[in-house]
Scaffold this motif. Structure first.
Motif, short mmCIF file in Angstrom:
data_model
loop_
_atom_site.label_atom_id
_atom_site.label_comp_id
_atom_site.label_asym_id
_atom_site.label_seq_id
_atom_site.Cartn_x
_atom_site.Cartn_y
_atom_site.Cartn_z
N PRO A 35 10.34 -33.40 22.81
CA PRO A 35 10.53 -32.24 21.94
C PRO A 35 9.64 -31.08 22.38
O PRO A 35 8.51 -31.28 22.80
CB PRO A 35 10.12 -32.74 20.56
N ASN A 36 10.20 -29.88 22.31
CA ASN A 36 9.42 -28.71 22.70
C ASN A 36 8.52 -28.25 21.55
O ASN A 36 8.73 -28.62 20.40
CB ASN A 36 10.31 -27.59 23.22
N ALA A 37 7.53 -27.44 21.89
CA ALA A 37 6.62 -26.90 20.87
C ALA A 37 7.27 -25.67 20.24
O ALA A 37 7.62 -25.67 19.07
CB ALA A 37 5.28 -26.55 21.50
N ILE A 38 7.44 -24.63 21.04
CA ILE A 38 8.13 -23.42 20.59
C ILE A 38 9.27 -23.20 21.56
O ILE A 38 9.06 -22.91 22.74
CB ILE A 38 7.18 -22.20 20.59
N PRO A 39 10.50 -23.35 21.08
CA PRO A 39 11.65 -23.17 21.99
C PRO A 39 11.75 -21.73 22.47
O PRO A 39 11.51 -20.80 21.71
CB PRO A 39 12.85 -23.56 21.13
N VAL A 40 12.09 -21.57 23.75
CA VAL A 40 12.29 -20.22 24.29
C VAL A 40 13.71 -19.73 24.05
O VAL A 40 13.99 -18.55 24.17
CB VAL A 40 11.94 -20.14 25.80
N ASP A 41 14.59 -20.64 23.70
CA ASP A 41 15.99 -20.31 23.42
C ASP A 41 16.08 -19.60 22.07
O ASP A 41 15.68 -20.13 21.04
CB ASP A 41 16.80 -21.61 23.40
N ALA A 42 16.61 -18.39 22.07
CA ALA A 42 16.69 -17.58 20.85
C ALA A 42 17.52 -18.24 19.75
O ALA A 42 17.36 -17.91 18.58
CB ALA A 42 17.25 -16.21 21.17
N HIS A 81 8.29 -24.29 28.64
CA HIS A 81 9.05 -24.00 29.85
C HIS A 81 9.15 -25.30 30.66
O HIS A 81 8.12 -25.84 31.09
CB HIS A 81 8.39 -22.89 30.67
N THR A 82 10.34 -25.75 30.88
CA THR A 82 10.57 -27.04 31.52
C THR A 82 9.88 -27.14 32.87
O THR A 82 9.31 -28.19 33.20
CB THR A 82 12.09 -27.29 31.67
N PHE A 83 9.90 -26.08 33.66
CA PHE A 83 9.29 -26.15 34.99
C PHE A 83 7.82 -26.53 34.90
O PHE A 83 7.36 -27.43 35.61
CB PHE A 83 9.44 -24.84 35.74
N PHE A 84 7.05 -25.86 34.04
CA PHE A 84 5.62 -26.13 33.95
C PHE A 84 5.35 -27.54 33.44
O PHE A 84 4.44 -28.22 33.90
CB PHE A 84 4.92 -25.08 33.08
N THR A 85 6.17 -27.99 32.50
CA THR A 85 6.02 -29.35 31.99
C THR A 85 6.29 -30.37 33.07
O THR A 85 5.52 -31.32 33.26
CB THR A 85 6.98 -29.58 30.80
N MET A 86 7.39 -30.19 33.79
CA MET A 86 7.73 -31.15 34.84
C MET A 86 6.72 -31.10 35.98
O MET A 86 6.39 -32.13 36.56
CB MET A 86 9.15 -30.90 35.35
N GLN A 87 6.21 -29.94 36.28
CA GLN A 87 5.17 -29.81 37.31
C GLN A 87 3.95 -30.65 36.90
O GLN A 87 3.38 -31.38 37.72
CB GLN A 87 4.79 -28.34 37.46
N GLN A 112 19.68 -19.26 34.00
CA GLN A 112 18.86 -18.41 33.13
C GLN A 112 17.46 -19.01 32.90
O GLN A 112 16.60 -18.34 32.33
CB GLN A 112 19.55 -18.21 31.78
N TRP A 113 17.24 -20.25 33.31
CA TRP A 113 15.96 -20.90 33.07
C TRP A 113 14.88 -20.29 33.97
O TRP A 113 15.14 -19.96 35.13
CB TRP A 113 16.05 -22.39 33.36
N ASP A 114 13.67 -20.19 33.44
CA ASP A 114 12.53 -19.72 34.23
C ASP A 114 12.23 -20.72 35.35
O ASP A 114 12.25 -21.93 35.12
CB ASP A 114 11.28 -19.58 33.35
N HIS A 115 11.97 -20.21 36.53
CA HIS A 115 11.57 -21.02 37.69
C HIS A 115 12.59 -22.12 38.02
O HIS A 115 12.21 -23.22 38.43
CB HIS A 115 10.18 -21.65 37.48
N ILE A 116 13.85 -21.80 37.86
CA ILE A 116 14.90 -22.82 38.04
C ILE A 116 14.96 -23.35 39.49
O ILE A 116 15.18 -24.53 39.70
CB ILE A 116 16.28 -22.31 37.58
#
Length: 189
Positions: A35-42, A81-87, A112-116
């Motif tokens: 689960p995300n903390a604060i979703p970036v999806d509007a 942001h998925t990229f930073f989490t997966m990193q 549209q994802w950051d750092h895709i």
């Protein structure tokens, strides 16, 4: 390892079916719900507190040995942001191969994802494909057929606000938790 990330506002039977179906077909050791903390999806600006969502995930997955929960994004706080989490996960466990699981309808949003571009080097995208959906993606992905179950978290939230039943849309323990804490009724949102 499978990673099934999302807002889970609330987690529902359709997500359980998708995650299990893909996890079993891939032969994964575990599928971690993240689960995300604060979703970036509007579209998720009205998400309830992460602690409530995490507890509902725990309740939803507790009987399935394939599933576990990863609280990295909630622990880190802020926008997820998925990229930073997966990193971070790859650095902690470089021995793991990560499969990022999602419904096929989410694949069109990957550009549209950051750092895709960087993310696509860290994970293998896996899409659960329901009947009638197309295999469309700007990024390489594995595609697996999943049962054609149409349940949406937004419909569940609407049903709760309208005082309608959500039985069989979410696990029974989750129904009890939502009722106990008056979630999605405007009292704690």
């Amino acid at each position: 390892m499978g990673i099934f990330g999302g807002t889970f506002n609330p987690p529902h039977i359709g997500q359980l079916i998708l995650a299990e179906s893909v996890g079993k077909q891939l032969g994964l050791e575990k599928v971690y719900w993240m689960p995300n903390a604060i979703p970036v999806d509007a579209t998720h600006t009205s998400a309830i507190e992460p602690s409530y969502r995490a507890q509902m995930v725990r309740l939803a997955i507790m009987d399935n040995p394939l599933f576990d929960i990863d609280l990295t994004e909630i622990r880190n706080g802020g926008e997820s942001h998925t990229f930073f989490t997966m990193q971070e996960l790859v650095k902690q466990h470089p021995e793991n191969e990560y499969y990022f699981i999602m419904g096929a309808e989410k694949m069109k949003f990957l550009p549209q994802w950051d750092h895709i571009e960087e993310l696509s080097q860290l994970v293998t995208f896996v899409a659960g494909l329901r009947a009638g959906q197309k295999r469309e993606s700007a990024y390489p992905a594995l595609w697996f057929d999943v049962p054609d179950v149409h349940i949406s978290a937004s419909d569940i939230r609407t049903r709760i606000r309208l005082n309608q039943s959500i039985n069989y849309l979410v696990p029974d323990r989750e129904v009890a938790f939502i009722e106990e804490y008056h979630l999605y009724r405007g009292l704690y949102e």
